[in-house]
Write an enzyme that holds these catalytic residues in place. Structure first.
Site: not given
Length: 256
Positions: A49, A60
């Site tokens: 990824e 995040d």
């Protein structure tokens, strides 16, 4: 069967978790990033990824957020990432997935993104802030080029909603281990087992577990019915790489 599903099922048939490392594109610098991609592939990554940087990465944690802000400050763009992949098409055997937020993809132009990403060898996209209710036109544009839109589900995703994702998903499903943001954790949260079992009832495609993983031993606490097919790790790898350690050293943890 989509190529990403093939990659993961092949690993499962070998009696192991499929390995899915995540790296923010061009972090900690462009040369190190591209070399790390090659090393991850050589060390057995089944899918890689690649994080597309964004100024407001709401899902995040600090490690990925800081990496994103750094590469944005360095001038890294989605176009640069895709052009870099085009130049190196075929340089890894692993499946390739772009993970990023909807805004940069929309600014690029979704039809153009689908065409260019396919030309660059990208097999899938993960878009954390794109709900299933709004995803149809984007999914169709990607599917026309053979690119999967990977579903992202978590502890707060009901079984009913998982079934909606399952009707249209391919490749694999990304199961988020915790409510909150990405980041290395010492142990798998207690809620993971029930989330995984719920997802297993809904999806026929492979399940990849992420958010907080750094070692395969973390998965040992899960009952057999709740074990993922693949493990995704990012923050711990980013920190390892930033500290100047070789990718092979980190990947060795997952080679059994």
């Amino acid at each position: 069967m989509h190529i990403l599903e093939q990659k993961i099922r092949a690993a499962v048939e070998e009696g192991r978790y499929a390995v899915i490392p995540f790296l923010t594109a061009c972090y900690p610098d462009e040369d190190t990033f591209w070399q790390a991609m090659v090393e991850m592939d050589a060390c057995g990554a089944d899918v890689i990824e690649v994080g597309v940087p964004f100024s407001d990465p709401v899902a995040d944690g600090p490690v990925v957020e800081n990496a994103s802000r750094q590469v944005l400050a360095d001038g890294v763009t989605l176009k640069q990432i895709i052009e870099g992949l085009k130049l190196r098409k075929g340089f890894v055997q692993a499946g390739l997935v772009l993970m990023g937020y909807l805004n940069p993809f929309l600014q690029y132009g979704f039809e153009k993104l689908a065409a260019d990403a396919a030309e660059a060898g990208v097999n899938g996209l993960i878009i954390p802030d794109l709900p299933v209710d709004e995803a149809k036109p984007y999914r169709e544009a990607l599917a026309a080029k053979g690119i999967a839109l990977i579903a992202l589900v978590g502890p707060n995703t009901s079984e009913e909603r998982m079934k909606l994702y399952a009707e249209v998903s391919e490749g694999y499903t990304y199961v988020v281990s915790v409510m909150g943001v990405t980041g290395e954790r010492s142990a798998v949260a207690p809620m993971v087992a029930s989330t995984m079992e719920r997802a297993r009832r809904c999806f026929s495609i492979p399940l990849a577990l992420g958010f907080g993983l750094s070692r395969p031993e973390q998965l040992d606490v899960l009952p057999e019915s709740a074990r993922p097919d693949a493990a995704v790790f990012g923050s711990a790898l980013l920190t390892h790489l930033k500290n100047g350690h070789p990718v092979s050293e980190f990947m060795a943890r997952w080679q059994k």
